[in-house]
Design an enzyme around this catalytic site. Sequence first.
Site, short mmCIF file in Angstrom:
data_model
loop_
_atom_site.label_atom_id
_atom_site.label_comp_id
_atom_site.label_asym_id
_atom_site.label_seq_id
_atom_site.Cartn_x
_atom_site.Cartn_y
_atom_site.Cartn_z
N GLU A 127 0.85 -1.19 0.00
CA GLU A 127 0.00 0.00 0.00
C GLU A 127 0.89 1.24 0.00
O GLU A 127 1.91 1.28 0.70
CB GLU A 127 -0.91 0.00 1.23
N GLU A 132 -2.83 11.34 3.37
CA GLU A 132 -3.87 11.09 4.37
C GLU A 132 -3.91 12.27 5.32
O GLU A 132 -2.88 12.84 5.67
CB GLU A 132 -3.58 9.81 5.15
#
Length: 250
Positions: A127, A132
């Site tokens: 990932e 974020e």
Amino acid sequence: FFFISFSSFAQNWQMIWSEEFNYTGLPDSTKWTNEVGLIRNNELQYYTKNRIENNWVSNGQLKIIGRKEAYKGSAYTSASITTDQQFTCTYGKIEANIKVPIGQGLWPAFWMLGQNIWQIGWPKCGEIDIMEHINNESKIYGTTHWNNSGWTYNTGNIITPVTGLHEYTVEWDSLSVRFIMDGVQYHQHNINSANGSLDEFTKSFFMLLNVAVGGNWPGYPDATTVFPVQMDVDYVRVWQKNSAISSATA
């Protein structure tokens, strides 16, 4: 007769995929697929499909909208769109221009997963979290996740005002993943080092854009969280290195 020959190795970024959102309606189904349901991380939102209340394109931007509403047993709705099965890349420069929502319990993200997640699962698929943001922080995170006898991660962050549109970028090659905001690199993960099995980052990844509500990391919304919330995406672009040999004679 005079002859000169020379060659030089040149590398340039060449755009291989883009989404400019220059249309009106639901996200382009030739490029994006909606995740549906309660997906991961103990999040509270139900991700919906083909629902204009949660994702809509207009005025040159994608809007992903989180709402506080009862829907299929959940108290919140939102959208998560992916290029799974439609576009993947191995290495490149991946960038989006995004305005994130801010508030307790909110978790907007622009990220990537290994296409082989459906065969081997997470975290073995790898990932790459390009951007974020959680809650009300003046901080953006960039993170890689992989498997090394269990879930392992490498993360960095940049302290910055997060309001307004910003360019969130990774430059990813066989040596490293470099995390960049508005042209400033703030973190680098050297994936060729011997810190566990990093084979995940040599394979194809697809992209995701979503706004999560609640979950393990940000916690939950409270009375200060004002719904609906909205993430605006101005564009998503992917480049790869164009390596060429140039020569000249005289």
